[in-house]
Design a protein around this motif. Structure first.
Motif, PDB file in Angstrom:
ATOM      1  N   TRP A  29      48.608  46.362  48.708  1.00  0.00           N
ATOM      2  CA  TRP A  29      47.554  45.993  47.702  1.00  0.00           C
ATOM      3  C   TRP A  29      46.350  46.888  47.430  1.00  0.00           C
ATOM      4  O   TRP A  29      45.763  47.249  48.547  1.00  0.00           O
ATOM      5  N   ASP A  30      46.375  47.119  46.259  1.00  0.00           N
ATOM      6  CA  ASP A  30      45.070  47.884  45.900  1.00  0.00           C
ATOM      7  C   ASP A  30      44.082  46.938  45.450  1.00  0.00           C
ATOM      8  O   ASP A  30      44.363  45.824  45.258  1.00  0.00           O
ATOM      9  N   VAL A  31      42.807  47.396  45.076  1.00  0.00           N
ATOM     10  CA  VAL A  31      41.896  46.570  44.575  1.00  0.00           C
ATOM     11  C   VAL A  31      42.275  45.762  43.353  1.00  0.00           C
ATOM     12  O   VAL A  31      41.892  44.562  43.144  1.00  0.00           O
ATOM     13  N   ALA A  32      42.975  46.381  42.295  1.00  0.00           N
ATOM     14  CA  ALA A  32      43.502  45.558  41.003  1.00  0.00           C
ATOM     15  C   ALA A  32      44.351  44.505  41.454  1.00  0.00           C
ATOM     16  O   ALA A  32      44.221  43.549  40.865  1.00  0.00           O
ATOM     17  N   ALA A  33      45.239  44.719  42.393  1.00  0.00           N
ATOM     18  CA  ALA A  33      46.151  43.671  42.682  1.00  0.00           C
ATOM     19  C   ALA A  33      45.216  42.467  43.212  1.00  0.00           C
ATOM     20  O   ALA A  33      45.798  41.212  43.218  1.00  0.00           O
ATOM     21  N   LEU A  34      44.463  42.716  44.005  1.00  0.00           N
ATOM     22  CA  LEU A  34      43.535  41.517  44.624  1.00  0.00           C
ATOM     23  C   LEU A  34      42.874  40.769  43.533  1.00  0.00           C
ATOM     24  O   LEU A  34      42.625  39.783  43.632  1.00  0.00           O
ATOM     25  N   TYR A  35      42.160  41.410  42.793  1.00  0.00           N
ATOM     26  CA  TYR A  35      41.641  41.011  41.414  1.00  0.00           C
ATOM     27  C   TYR A  35      42.791  40.052  40.538  1.00  0.00           C
ATOM     28  O   TYR A  35      42.288  38.963  40.223  1.00  0.00           O
ATOM     29  N   ALA A  36      43.917  40.465  40.279  1.00  0.00           N
ATOM     30  CA  ALA A  36      44.725  39.775  39.838  1.00  0.00           C
ATOM     31  C   ALA A  36      45.293  38.535  40.671  1.00  0.00           C
ATOM     32  O   ALA A  36      45.451  37.347  40.222  1.00  0.00           O
ATOM     33  N   HIS A  37      45.296  38.577  41.921  1.00  0.00           N
ATOM     34  CA  HIS A  37      45.827  37.383  42.870  1.00  0.00           C
ATOM     35  C   HIS A  37      44.699  36.360  42.718  1.00  0.00           C
ATOM     36  O   HIS A  37      45.037  35.154  42.543  1.00  0.00           O
ATOM     37  N   VAL A  38      43.355  36.727  43.045  1.00  0.00           N
ATOM     38  CA  VAL A  38      42.405  35.846  43.174  1.00  0.00           C
ATOM     39  C   VAL A  38      42.180  35.590  41.737  1.00  0.00           C
ATOM     40  O   VAL A  38      41.641  34.135  41.688  1.00  0.00           O
ATOM     41  N   GLY A  39      42.295  36.198  40.920  1.00  0.00           N
ATOM     42  CA  GLY A  39      41.807  35.922  39.535  1.00  0.00           C
ATOM     43  C   GLY A  39      42.990  34.751  38.762  1.00  0.00           C
ATOM     44  O   GLY A  39      42.260  34.095  37.742  1.00  0.00           O
ATOM     45  N   MET A  40      43.930  34.308  39.669  1.00  0.00           N
ATOM     46  CA  MET A  40      44.726  33.149  39.232  1.00  0.00           C
ATOM     47  C   MET A  40      43.930  31.798  39.387  1.00  0.00           C
ATOM     48  O   MET A  40      44.134  30.878  38.793  1.00  0.00           O
ATOM     49  N   PHE A  41      42.830  31.786  40.213  1.00  0.00           N
ATOM     50  CA  PHE A  41      42.155  30.627  40.431  1.00  0.00           C
ATOM     51  C   PHE A  41      41.389  29.870  39.559  1.00  0.00           C
ATOM     52  O   PHE A  41      41.603  28.678  39.202  1.00  0.00           O
ATOM     53  N   PRO A  42      40.463  30.536  38.813  1.00  0.00           N
ATOM     54  CA  PRO A  42      39.620  30.123  37.735  1.00  0.00           C
ATOM     55  C   PRO A  42      40.430  29.410  36.693  1.00  0.00           C
ATOM     56  O   PRO A  42      40.149  28.079  36.238  1.00  0.00           O
ATOM     57  N   PRO A  43      41.555  29.999  35.998  1.00  0.00           N
ATOM     58  CA  PRO A  43      42.206  29.381  35.101  1.00  0.00           C
ATOM     59  C   PRO A  43      43.146  28.131  35.513  1.00  0.00           C
ATOM     60  O   PRO A  43      43.338  27.029  34.765  1.00  0.00           O
ATOM     61  N   GLN A  84      39.577  54.999  39.354  1.00  0.00           N
ATOM     62  CA  GLN A  84      39.629  55.426  40.811  1.00  0.00           C
ATOM     63  C   GLN A  84      39.560  54.515  41.836  1.00  0.00           C
ATOM     64  O   GLN A  84      40.286  54.043  42.576  1.00  0.00           O
ATOM     65  N   GLN A  85      38.390  53.634  41.432  1.00  0.00           N
ATOM     66  CA  GLN A  85      37.962  52.571  42.428  1.00  0.00           C
ATOM     67  C   GLN A  85      39.151  51.277  42.407  1.00  0.00           C
ATOM     68  O   GLN A  85      39.541  50.549  43.427  1.00  0.00           O
ATOM     69  N   TRP A  86      39.556  51.019  41.160  1.00  0.00           N
ATOM     70  CA  TRP A  86      40.755  50.072  40.710  1.00  0.00           C
ATOM     71  C   TRP A  86      41.816  50.303  41.564  1.00  0.00           C
ATOM     72  O   TRP A  86      42.258  49.286  42.214  1.00  0.00           O
ATOM     73  N   SER A  87      42.158  51.405  41.797  1.00  0.00           N
ATOM     74  CA  SER A  87      43.149  51.895  42.488  1.00  0.00           C
ATOM     75  C   SER A  87      43.263  51.989  43.829  1.00  0.00           C
ATOM     76  O   SER A  87      44.086  52.337  44.657  1.00  0.00           O
TER      77      SER A  87
END
Length: 211
Positions: A41-55, A30-33
């Motif tokens: 933008w939900d929480v999961a979308a922000l994780y996906a967006h910023v998650g592009m930086f480490p790789p 529920q929190q991911w959504s």
């Protein structure tokens, strides 16, 4: 900038990515959504967006050795990106769709894994000279790794605050990362207007400086 300042920024980035991973591992479905203050933008979308930086930091595109153009700074990039009609406005819907698509493609463990892979990216950064060049995505310009780290850190901090707000959690972000982000945003603003407003000598604020 000094090598020590560059190393301090990398340390701050490492701490922020660790915070992203820590929060993610404790989230319910529920929190991911959960919706965030970033419209659409939900929480999961922000994780996906910023998650592009480490790789992207760990495995960046190669820089042609023959490039002789003067590198642009983080301030130059962000000012241009956020002007009316700039990419921050024109590409907003496209970026949001990409983040939502990535969030849908990856399971929750996959989203978190991008941050737990952060140490590999941090180690790569520490092996690079602060003044070595990296292409600015989508353009023919280049910047230095020192300046690129400033942008990545800022994005990681601002959107971490968005996530914490969406989850109704306290804005607990590493102090060094907050300080570096504040410094960058202050540099983007017109300096006289910023000082006049910050000291109460003007009712005109130069903020916001980012979309």
């Amino acid at each position: 900038m000094s090598d020590s300042e560059h190393c301090d920024r990398i340390d701050a980035l490492e701490e922020v990515w660790e915070r992203w991973a820590e929060i993610g591992t404790a989230l319910s479905e529920q929190q991911w959504s959960s919706a965030t203050r970033c419209a659409g933008w939900d929480v999961a979308a922000l994780y996906a967006h910023v998650g592009m930086f480490p790789p992207a930091v760990a495995d960046p595109p190669a820089t042609a050795e023959e490039i002789t153009a003067n590198p642009v700074t983080a301030v130059d990039i962000l000012r241009g990106f956020n002007v009316p009609g700039g990419a921050a406005h024109e590409m907003a819907d496209q970026v949001a769709r990409a983040a939502a698509s990535t969030a849908a493609e990856l399971d929750r463990a996959g989203l978190i894994a991008r941050y737990t892979d952060g140490p590999r990216a941090v180690a790569a950064l520490r092996d690079r000279a602060a003044t070595s060049l990296v292409p600015r995505p989508g353009t023919s310009a280049v910047t230095t790794w020192s300046e690129a780290v400033r942008i990545v850190l800022m994005e990681s901090v601002i959107h971490l605050l968005d996530v914490l707000d969406g989850l109704n959690l306290q804005p607990e972000v590493p102090a060094a990362a907050l300080r570096e982000t504040v410094h960058l945003l202050a540099e983007i603003a017109d300096p006289v207007s910023f000082l006049e407003a910050a000291t109460g000598r003007s009712g005109h604020s130069p903020l916001p400086v980012l979309r």
